[in-house]
Design an enzyme around this catalytic site. Structure first.
Site, PDB file in Angstrom:
ATOM      1  N   GLU A   1       1.875 -13.294  12.424  1.00 26.64           N
ATOM      2  CA  GLU A   1       2.501 -12.124  13.043  1.00 26.64           C
ATOM      3  C   GLU A   1       2.309 -10.922  12.115  1.00 26.64           C
ATOM      4  OE1 GLU A   1       3.986 -11.993  16.067  1.00 26.64           O
ATOM      5  OE2 GLU A   1       3.384 -14.091  16.346  1.00 26.64           O
TER       6      GLU A   1
ATOM      7  N   ARG B   1      -0.413   9.156 -10.155  1.00 27.02           N
ATOM      8  CA  ARG B   1      -0.527   7.925  -9.354  1.00 27.02           C
ATOM      9  C   ARG B   1       0.031   6.706 -10.092  1.00 27.02           C
ATOM     10  NH1 ARG B   1      -3.900   7.588  -4.948  1.00 27.02           N
ATOM     11  NH2 ARG B   1      -4.270   5.393  -5.480  1.00 27.02           N
TER      12      ARG B   1
ATOM     13  N   ASP C   1       0.828  -1.215   0.000  1.00 27.34           N
ATOM     14  CA  ASP C   1       0.000   0.000   0.000  1.00 27.34           C
ATOM     15  C   ASP C   1       0.862   1.264   0.000  1.00 27.34           C
ATOM     16  OD1 ASP C   1      -2.338   1.409  -0.031  1.00 27.34           O
ATOM     17  OD2 ASP C   1      -2.789   1.158   2.103  1.00 27.34           O
TER      18      ASP C   1
ATOM     19  N   ARG D   1      -4.793  -1.761   9.116  1.00 23.62           N
ATOM     20  CA  ARG D   1      -5.966  -2.616   8.897  1.00 23.62           C
ATOM     21  C   ARG D   1      -5.612  -3.697   7.874  1.00 23.62           C
ATOM     22  NH1 ARG D   1      -7.438   2.509   7.076  1.00 23.62           N
ATOM     23  NH2 ARG D   1      -7.166   2.805   4.838  1.00 23.62           N
TER      24      ARG D   1
ATOM     25  N   SER E   1      -7.891  -4.774   5.432  1.00 21.95           N
ATOM     26  CA  SER E   1      -8.560  -4.522   4.137  1.00 21.95           C
ATOM     27  C   SER E   1      -8.956  -5.809   3.406  1.00 21.95           C
ATOM     28  CB  SER E   1      -7.669  -3.648   3.242  1.00 21.95           C
ATOM     29  OG  SER E   1      -7.407  -2.410   3.861  1.00 21.95           O
TER      30      SER E   1
ATOM     31  N   GLU F   1     -12.367  -4.763  -3.756  1.00 24.46           N
ATOM     32  CA  GLU F   1     -12.946  -3.424  -3.536  1.00 24.46           C
ATOM     33  C   GLU F   1     -12.296  -2.367  -4.446  1.00 24.46           C
ATOM     34  OE1 GLU F   1     -12.068  -5.420  -0.740  1.00 24.46           O
ATOM     35  OE2 GLU F   1     -14.171  -6.010  -0.661  1.00 24.46           O
ATOM     36  N   ASN F   2     -11.159  -2.694  -5.029  1.00 19.64           N
ATOM     37  CA  ASN F   2     -10.431  -1.686  -5.821  1.00 19.64           C
ATOM     38  C   ASN F   2     -11.127  -1.298  -7.141  1.00 19.64           C
ATOM     39  OD1 ASN F   2      -7.165  -2.873  -4.752  1.00 19.64           O
ATOM     40  ND2 ASN F   2      -8.257  -1.044  -4.073  1.00 19.64           N
TER      41      ASN F   2
HETATM   42  C1  IPE Z   1      -5.353  -2.694  -0.017  1.00 17.86           C
HETATM   43  O1  IPE Z   1      -5.042  -1.368  -0.253  1.00 17.86           O
HETATM   44  C2  IPE Z   1      -5.385  -3.467  -1.302  1.00 17.86           C
HETATM   45  C3  IPE Z   1      -4.114  -3.596  -1.998  1.00 17.86           C
HETATM   46  C4  IPE Z   1      -2.956  -3.221  -1.557  1.00 17.86           C
HETATM   47  C5  IPE Z   1      -4.189  -4.226  -3.289  1.00 17.86           C
HETATM   48  P1  IPE Z   1      -6.176  -0.269  -0.373  1.00 17.86           P
HETATM   49  O2  IPE Z   1      -5.490   1.027  -0.570  1.00 17.86           O
HETATM   50  O3  IPE Z   1      -7.167  -0.659  -1.404  1.00 17.86           O
HETATM   51  O4  IPE Z   1      -6.869  -0.353   1.058  1.00 17.86           O
HETATM   52  P2  IPE Z   1      -7.807   0.667   1.837  1.00 17.86           P
HETATM   53  O5  IPE Z   1      -8.922   1.045   0.903  1.00 17.86           O
HETATM   54  O6  IPE Z   1      -6.967   1.850   2.193  1.00 17.86           O
HETATM   55  O7  IPE Z   1      -8.261  -0.086   3.038  1.00 17.86           O
HETATM   56  C1  IPE Z   2      -1.588   0.258  -3.374  1.00 13.40           C
HETATM   57  O1  IPE Z   2      -1.375   1.624  -3.413  1.00 13.40           O
HETATM   58  C2  IPE Z   2      -1.898  -0.333  -4.715  1.00 13.40           C
HETATM   59  C3  IPE Z   2      -3.281  -0.799  -4.855  1.00 13.40           C
HETATM   60  C4  IPE Z   2      -4.194  -0.736  -3.954  1.00 13.40           C
HETATM   61  C5  IPE Z   2      -3.628  -1.377  -6.130  1.00 13.40           C
HETATM   62  P1  IPE Z   2      -2.555   2.660  -3.389  1.00 13.40           P
HETATM   63  O2  IPE Z   2      -2.963   2.947  -4.802  1.00 13.40           O
HETATM   64  O3  IPE Z   2      -3.664   2.184  -2.521  1.00 13.40           O
HETATM   65  O4  IPE Z   2      -1.854   3.937  -2.767  1.00 13.40           O
HETATM   66  P2  IPE Z   2      -2.468   4.956  -1.726  1.00 13.40           P
HETATM   67  O5  IPE Z   2      -3.009   4.166  -0.586  1.00 13.40           O
HETATM   68  O6  IPE Z   2      -3.544   5.700  -2.449  1.00 13.40           O
HETATM   69  O7  IPE Z   2      -1.315   5.818  -1.350  1.00 13.40           O
HETATM   70 MG    MG Z   3      -4.073   2.430  -0.534  1.00 14.75          MG
END
Ligand code: IPE
Ligand code: IPE
Ligand code: MG
Length: 238
Positions: A204, A30, A17, A191, A193, A64-65
């Site tokens: 752990e 991004r 993340d 969390r 997620s 959820e993405n």
């Molecule tokens: C969790 O990251 C999913 C992945 C890393 C693929 P998110 O960025 O989607 O999680 P939330 O929405 O902050 O919980």
């Molecule tokens: C994780 O990085 C990648 C995926 C969830 C696919 P994010 O895209 O969630 O990055 P932030 O959380 O917005 O910084």
């Molecule tokens: Mg994220």
């Protein structure tokens, strides 16, 4: 069961993340954050090989993405396709089996084709496994398992009284993979997620504020050393 870790984990799972925040911090789109994040995967894989960690599971796209802007979803799927194509050689070189967990049938057909091709081509390697969680949600995984078990019961193949934890585990997406010993989440979020909720019951946890594109060899080694200092009790007295 062994109550002390005293060793390297066999299975590490990572919630990668912070790509978006990394990009923002550097004044970049991004998408550049996601591309840079792919380099961290190479670094982590290298350490896994050196240390001898046979299983690595990476949360690459959650169920959820999909709610993200279409352009970002499109970019992530394109990146995944290119990643599979460009890293296939390396998987062979290091005798690494590629697997995936998630509702894979809902991935774009081009991604699915590339993914299944590389999974088939590396299916015979037994030394190490890279498991990508794609369109993955732990609740969906458990729901799918419940549905598969219910079908067996309906067909008379399974007595409901014989459903135990091993039966549930046996119907998950990758039933033969041991539970993760260590689960890492980058970017400071505390969390899970919807990641590996069943499998992580005694895992752990390691949370770090470092953003995924900055999580390279040194960061990963620090997480592994932290793990080695832990005492795993599994409910006993350790
Ligand atoms: C969790 O990251 C999913 C992945 C890393 C693929 P998110 O960025 O989607 O999680 P939330 O929405 O902050 O919980
Ligand atoms: C994780 O990085 C990648 C995926 C969830 C696919 P994010 O895209 O969630 O990055 P932030 O959380 O917005 O910084
Ligand atoms: Mg994220």
């Amino acid at each position: 069961m062994n109550t002390s870790s005293a060793g390297w984990p066999r299975h590490v799972a990572i919630i990668m993340d912070g790509n978006g925040r990394w990009a923002q911090l550097h004044g970049l789109p991004r998408t550049r954050g996601h591309e840079e994040g792919a380099e961290s995967i190479a670094a982590v894989l290298r350490v896994c090989r050196e240390v001898g960690i046979p299983y690595l599971t990476l949360y690459a796209f959650s169920s959820e993405n999909w709610v993200r802007p279409r352009t970002e979803v499109h970019c992530l799927m394109g990146l995944l396709r290119r990643y599979l194509r460009s890293r296939e050689k390396e998987l062979h070189k290091h005798r690494t089996r590629l697997r995936a967990i998630g509702r894979l049938e809902a991935l774009p057909p081009t991604v699915w084709r590339e993914l299944s091709r590389v999974m088939d081509a590396t299916a015979h390697y037994t030394e190490r496994q890279l498991i990508l969680a794609l369109n993955y949600g732990a609740r969906a995984e458990i729901t799918d398992a419940v549905r598969a078990i219910a079908r067996k019961v309906r067909r008379g193949e399974l007595d409901p009284e014989r459903i135990d934890e091993a039966v549930v585990t046996g119907h998950l997406y990758a039933p033969d993979v041991p539970d993760p010993d260590l689960l890492i989440r980058t970017s400071g979020e505390l969390r899970l997620s919807n990641f590996l909720l069943w499998q992580a019951s005694y895992t752990e946890l390691y949370f770090t504020p470092v953003l995924w594109p900055d999580f390279r060899e040194g960061e990963f080694r620090a997480a592994l050393l932290d793990y080695r200092r832990r005492h795993r009790r599994f409910g006993g007295l350790g």
